[in-house]
Motif scaffolding. Structure first.
Motif, PDB file in Angstrom:
ATOM      1  N   GLU A  60     -63.351 -30.317  60.064  1.00 40.75           N
ATOM      2  CA  GLU A  60     -64.002 -29.884  61.303  1.00 40.75           C
ATOM      3  C   GLU A  60     -62.978 -29.719  62.427  1.00 40.75           C
ATOM      4  OE1 GLU A  60     -67.154 -28.959  61.699  1.00 40.75           O
ATOM      5  OE2 GLU A  60     -67.375 -29.247  59.551  1.00 40.75           O
ATOM      6  N   MET A  61     -62.020 -30.657  62.503  1.00 37.92           N
ATOM      7  CA  MET A  61     -60.991 -30.546  63.539  1.00 37.92           C
ATOM      8  C   MET A  61     -60.108 -29.326  63.309  1.00 37.92           C
ATOM      9  SD  MET A  61     -59.756 -31.648  66.371  1.00 37.92           S
ATOM     10  CE  MET A  61     -60.290 -33.341  66.685  1.00 37.92           C
ATOM     11  N   LEU A  62     -59.804 -29.034  62.045  1.00 31.92           N
ATOM     12  CA  LEU A  62     -59.002 -27.846  61.738  1.00 31.92           C
ATOM     13  C   LEU A  62     -59.715 -26.574  62.196  1.00 31.92           C
ATOM     14  CD1 LEU A  62     -57.423 -28.438  58.204  1.00 31.92           C
ATOM     15  CD2 LEU A  62     -56.203 -27.892  60.307  1.00 31.92           C
ATOM     16  N   LYS A  63     -61.027 -26.514  61.965  1.00 34.88           N
ATOM     17  CA  LYS A  63     -61.800 -25.343  62.400  1.00 34.88           C
ATOM     18  C   LYS A  63     -61.763 -25.219  63.921  1.00 34.88           C
ATOM     19  CE  LYS A  63     -65.097 -25.404  58.529  1.00 34.88           C
ATOM     20  NZ  LYS A  63     -66.511 -25.636  58.136  1.00 34.88           N
ATOM     21  N   HIS A  64     -61.890 -26.357  64.602  1.00 42.95           N
ATOM     22  CA  HIS A  64     -61.850 -26.365  66.071  1.00 42.95           C
ATOM     23  C   HIS A  64     -60.488 -25.874  66.574  1.00 42.95           C
ATOM     24  CE1 HIS A  64     -62.170 -27.807  70.204  1.00 42.95           C
ATOM     25  NE2 HIS A  64     -61.054 -28.511  70.021  1.00 42.95           N
ATOM     26  N   LEU A  65     -59.406 -26.352  65.973  1.00 41.94           N
ATOM     27  CA  LEU A  65     -58.065 -25.953  66.401  1.00 41.94           C
ATOM     28  C   LEU A  65     -57.796 -24.489  66.076  1.00 41.94           C
ATOM     29  CD1 LEU A  65     -56.104 -29.146  65.278  1.00 41.94           C
ATOM     30  CD2 LEU A  65     -56.741 -28.510  67.600  1.00 41.94           C
ATOM     31  N   GLN A  66     -58.315 -24.036  64.946  1.00 37.29           N
ATOM     32  CA  GLN A  66     -58.135 -22.628  64.581  1.00 37.29           C
ATOM     33  C   GLN A  66     -58.924 -21.722  65.523  1.00 37.29           C
ATOM     34  OE1 GLN A  66     -58.881 -21.816  60.430  1.00 37.29           O
ATOM     35  NE2 GLN A  66     -58.933 -19.608  60.737  1.00 37.29           N
ATOM     36  N   LEU A  67     -60.144 -22.151  65.866  1.00 36.94           N
ATOM     37  CA  LEU A  67     -60.984 -21.375  66.785  1.00 36.94           C
ATOM     38  C   LEU A  67     -60.326 -21.236  68.145  1.00 36.94           C
ATOM     39  CD1 LEU A  67     -63.772 -20.002  67.196  1.00 36.94           C
ATOM     40  CD2 LEU A  67     -64.623 -22.215  67.976  1.00 36.94           C
ATOM     41  N   ASN A  68     -59.588 -22.290  68.555  1.00 35.02           N
ATOM     42  CA  ASN A  68     -58.907 -22.267  69.849  1.00 35.02           C
ATOM     43  C   ASN A  68     -57.449 -21.818  69.736  1.00 35.02           C
ATOM     44  OD1 ASN A  68     -60.721 -23.623  72.129  1.00 35.02           O
ATOM     45  ND2 ASN A  68     -61.181 -24.648  70.189  1.00 35.02           N
ATOM     46  N   MET A  69     -57.138 -21.152  68.645  1.00 34.10           N
ATOM     47  CA  MET A  69     -55.848 -20.494  68.423  1.00 34.10           C
ATOM     48  C   MET A  69     -54.655 -21.442  68.467  1.00 34.10           C
ATOM     49  SD  MET A  69     -56.487 -16.883  70.445  1.00 34.10           S
ATOM     50  CE  MET A  69     -57.023 -17.670  71.954  1.00 34.10           C
ATOM     51  N   ASP A  72     -53.277 -20.581  63.008  1.00 37.83           N
ATOM     52  CA  ASP A  72     -53.890 -19.400  62.423  1.00 37.83           C
ATOM     53  C   ASP A  72     -54.477 -19.788  61.068  1.00 37.83           C
ATOM     54  OD1 ASP A  72     -51.747 -19.567  60.638  1.00 37.83           O
ATOM     55  OD2 ASP A  72     -50.609 -17.984  61.628  1.00 37.83           O
ATOM     56  N   ALA A  73     -55.158 -18.869  60.433  1.00 34.07           N
ATOM     57  CA  ALA A  73     -55.853 -19.166  59.178  1.00 34.07           C
ATOM     58  C   ALA A  73     -54.892 -19.617  58.090  1.00 34.07           C
ATOM     59  CB  ALA A  73     -56.638 -17.938  58.717  1.00 34.07           C
ATOM     60  N   GLU A  74     -53.719 -19.001  58.043  1.00 31.43           N
ATOM     61  CA  GLU A  74     -52.749 -19.340  57.000  1.00 31.43           C
ATOM     62  C   GLU A  74     -52.203 -20.751  57.183  1.00 31.43           C
ATOM     63  OE1 GLU A  74     -50.617 -19.171  53.625  1.00 31.43           O
ATOM     64  OE2 GLU A  74     -52.122 -17.718  54.320  1.00 31.43           O
ATOM     65  N   ARG A  75     -51.904 -21.124  58.431  1.00 27.27           N
ATOM     66  CA  ARG A  75     -51.365 -22.467  58.677  1.00 27.27           C
ATOM     67  C   ARG A  75     -52.434 -23.530  58.400  1.00 27.27           C
ATOM     68  NH1 ARG A  75     -48.048 -25.440  57.387  1.00 27.27           N
ATOM     69  NH2 ARG A  75     -47.230 -27.066  58.742  1.00 27.27           N
ATOM     70  N   ALA A  76     -53.677 -23.252  58.776  1.00 25.18           N
ATOM     71  CA  ALA A  76     -54.763 -24.194  58.492  1.00 25.18           C
ATOM     72  C   ALA A  76     -54.932 -24.370  56.988  1.00 25.18           C
ATOM     73  CB  ALA A  76     -56.060 -23.681  59.112  1.00 25.18           C
ATOM     74  N   LYS A  77     -54.772 -23.294  56.246  1.00 27.43           N
ATOM     75  CA  LYS A  77     -54.880 -23.354  54.783  1.00 27.43           C
ATOM     76  C   LYS A  77     -53.763 -24.216  54.195  1.00 27.43           C
ATOM     77  CE  LYS A  77     -55.445 -20.262  50.801  1.00 27.43           C
ATOM     78  NZ  LYS A  77     -55.471 -18.837  50.377  1.00 27.43           N
ATOM     79  N   ILE A  79     -52.231 -26.690  55.682  1.00 29.73           N
ATOM     80  CA  ILE A  79     -52.517 -28.093  56.021  1.00 29.73           C
ATOM     81  C   ILE A  79     -53.548 -28.667  55.061  1.00 29.73           C
ATOM     82  CG2 ILE A  79     -53.539 -29.604  57.778  1.00 29.73           C
ATOM     83  CD1 ILE A  79     -52.211 -27.818  59.890  1.00 29.73           C
ATOM     84  N   ARG A  80     -54.575 -27.872  54.728  1.00 28.07           N
ATOM     85  CA  ARG A  80     -55.578 -28.335  53.772  1.00 28.07           C
ATOM     86  C   ARG A  80     -54.961 -28.571  52.396  1.00 28.07           C
ATOM     87  NH1 ARG A  80     -58.901 -24.432  56.377  1.00 28.07           N
ATOM     88  NH2 ARG A  80     -58.512 -22.951  54.682  1.00 28.07           N
ATOM     89  N   ARG A  81     -54.060 -27.698  52.002  1.00 31.02           N
ATOM     90  CA  ARG A  81     -53.388 -27.870  50.710  1.00 31.02           C
ATOM     91  C   ARG A  81     -52.555 -29.146  50.692  1.00 31.02           C
ATOM     92  NH1 ARG A  81     -51.008 -21.749  49.678  1.00 31.02           N
ATOM     93  NH2 ARG A  81     -52.965 -20.790  48.924  1.00 31.02           N
ATOM     94  N   THR A  82     -51.877 -29.406  51.796  1.00 30.26           N
ATOM     95  CA  THR A  82     -51.064 -30.624  51.890  1.00 30.26           C
ATOM     96  C   THR A  82     -51.933 -31.869  51.776  1.00 30.26           C
ATOM     97  OG1 THR A  82     -49.490 -29.472  53.341  1.00 30.26           O
ATOM     98  CG2 THR A  82     -49.396 -31.881  53.316  1.00 30.26           C
ATOM     99  N   GLY A  83     -53.151 -31.797  52.331  1.00 31.42           N
ATOM    100  CA  GLY A  83     -54.068 -32.929  52.282  1.00 31.42           C
ATOM    101  C   GLY A  83     -54.650 -33.200  50.915  1.00 31.42           C
ATOM    102  N   THR A  90     -55.190 -35.127  54.951  1.00 33.93           N
ATOM    103  CA  THR A  90     -55.292 -33.882  55.725  1.00 33.93           C
ATOM    104  C   THR A  90     -55.079 -34.168  57.206  1.00 33.93           C
ATOM    105  OG1 THR A  90     -56.870 -32.998  54.104  1.00 33.93           O
ATOM    106  CG2 THR A  90     -56.742 -31.879  56.227  1.00 33.93           C
ATOM    107  N   ASN A  91     -55.628 -35.285  57.690  1.00 33.59           N
ATOM    108  CA  ASN A  91     -55.385 -35.690  59.083  1.00 33.59           C
ATOM    109  C   ASN A  91     -53.909 -35.985  59.330  1.00 33.59           C
ATOM    110  OD1 ASN A  91     -57.748 -35.651  60.768  1.00 33.59           O
ATOM    111  ND2 ASN A  91     -58.614 -37.283  59.517  1.00 33.59           N
ATOM    112  N   GLN A  92     -53.261 -36.614  58.356  1.00 37.73           N
ATOM    113  CA  GLN A  92     -51.824 -36.893  58.473  1.00 37.73           C
ATOM    114  C   GLN A  92     -51.041 -35.596  58.637  1.00 37.73           C
ATOM    115  OE1 GLN A  92     -50.384 -39.717  58.862  1.00 37.73           O
ATOM    116  NE2 GLN A  92     -51.204 -41.337  57.557  1.00 37.73           N
ATOM    117  N   ALA A  93     -51.345 -34.621  57.792  1.00 38.76           N
ATOM    118  CA  ALA A  93     -50.658 -33.326  57.859  1.00 38.76           C
ATOM    119  C   ALA A  93     -50.949 -32.617  59.175  1.00 38.76           C
ATOM    120  CB  ALA A  93     -51.075 -32.453  56.674  1.00 38.76           C
ATOM    121  N   LEU A  94     -52.194 -32.719  59.646  1.00 40.04           N
ATOM    122  CA  LEU A  94     -52.589 -32.096  60.909  1.00 40.04           C
ATOM    123  C   LEU A  94     -51.816 -32.716  62.077  1.00 40.04           C
ATOM    124  CD1 LEU A  94     -56.309 -31.400  61.850  1.00 40.04           C
ATOM    125  CD2 LEU A  94     -54.642 -32.111  63.538  1.00 40.04           C
ATOM    126  N   LEU A  95     -51.734 -34.051  62.091  1.00 44.05           N
ATOM    127  CA  LEU A  95     -51.008 -34.731  63.172  1.00 44.05           C
ATOM    128  C   LEU A  95     -49.512 -34.419  63.115  1.00 44.05           C
ATOM    129  CD1 LEU A  95     -52.787 -38.208  63.193  1.00 44.05           C
ATOM    130  CD2 LEU A  95     -52.963 -36.409  64.909  1.00 44.05           C
TER     131      LEU A  95
END
Length: 240
Positions: A60-69, A72-77, A79-83, A90-95
């Motif tokens: 949910e946080m990734l979607k929020h950060l992506q929505l607020n630019m 981008d979609a590729e970087r969010a993807k 981060i999800r892969r890393t998680g 996934t939170n670790q990778a996001l932080l």
């Protein structure tokens, strides 16, 4: 030869300060202030890494950060892969990614905490509240439930109970907020041992065992306990 005007003459002379800086360039003092502010934000994210990873729903946080630019979609993807499907990882990778970013990204993340009903964490980040015991206090707060009030009485802070209850609604947030108040109020006396002693006085044996595990401490082995299972049969020596 045309007469050189005064303004032309002034513009043709070199500046006493050397080459003038561009008009839009911020003064060095402002740059230093911005760097300090960014560094403080990064320190806060790192200090609150444990509660953020435990409480934030990463997708949910990734979607929020992506929505607020922020991503981008590729970087969010990526981060999800890393998680690898783990919320904490996934939170670790996001932080880790946010630690390379600036003030705007920090503010968007903080806004996301409020959006997803995590007001205490949002308040702590906004106030730049540093806690040396956070890696212990946050996991312990999740184990306390309503017993945090009994712990408050044991620590001589029963008067803080109404303040805590009026500020935050959820038990976990109340428990963590109380522990942070205790840490701030006690100063250098706020130690893991003091907390463990108070838990012991309240009879919270399971929470003490959990705290020892968190802090890397091992309890004393009980006499007459079960022997550790080995690979060989009981009463037989291992073959070399």
């Amino acid at each position: 030869m045309p007469e050189l005007q005064v303004n032309d003459l002034a513009n043709s002379l070199p500046s006493a300060e050397g080459t003038p800086e561009p008009a839009n360039s911020p003064p060095p003092q402002q740059n230093d202030h911005q760097k300090k502010a960014v560094e403080e934000c990064r320190q806060m994210l790192d200090n609150f890494r444990v509660p953020l990873c435990n409480n934030v729903v990463a997708i949910e946080m990734l979607k929020h950060l992506q929505l607020n630019m922020v991503f981008d979609a590729e970087r969010a993807k990526q981060i999800r892969r890393t998680g690898k499907g783990s919320n904490i990882e996934t939170n670790q990778a996001l932080l880790n990614e946010l630690l390379t970013r600036g003030m705007r990204e920090f503010d968007v993340y903080q806004h996301g905490l409020r959006k997803f009903n995590l007001p205490l964490l949002a308040d702590l980040l906004e106030q730049k509240h540093f806690s040396k015991l956070m890696p212990i206090l946050e996991p312990i707060s999740q184990k306390l439930g309503h017993h945090w009030k009994r712990l408050a009485l044991e620590m001589g802070m029963g008067g803080e109970v109404p303040k805590v209850e009026s500020k935050y609604v959820r038990l976990r947030e109340q428990a963590l907020y109380f522990l942070l108040l205790w840490e701030d109020t006690s100063g250098v006396a706020a130690t893991e041992k003091r907390l463990m002693d108070a838990l012991d006085a309240c009879g919270m044996k399971k929470t003490i065992a959990y705290m020892k595990k968190l802090s890397g401490k091992k309890g004393k082995k009980k006499k007459g306990g079960k022997k550790k299972k080995g690979s060989g049969k009981p009463g037989t020596a291992r073959k070399k």
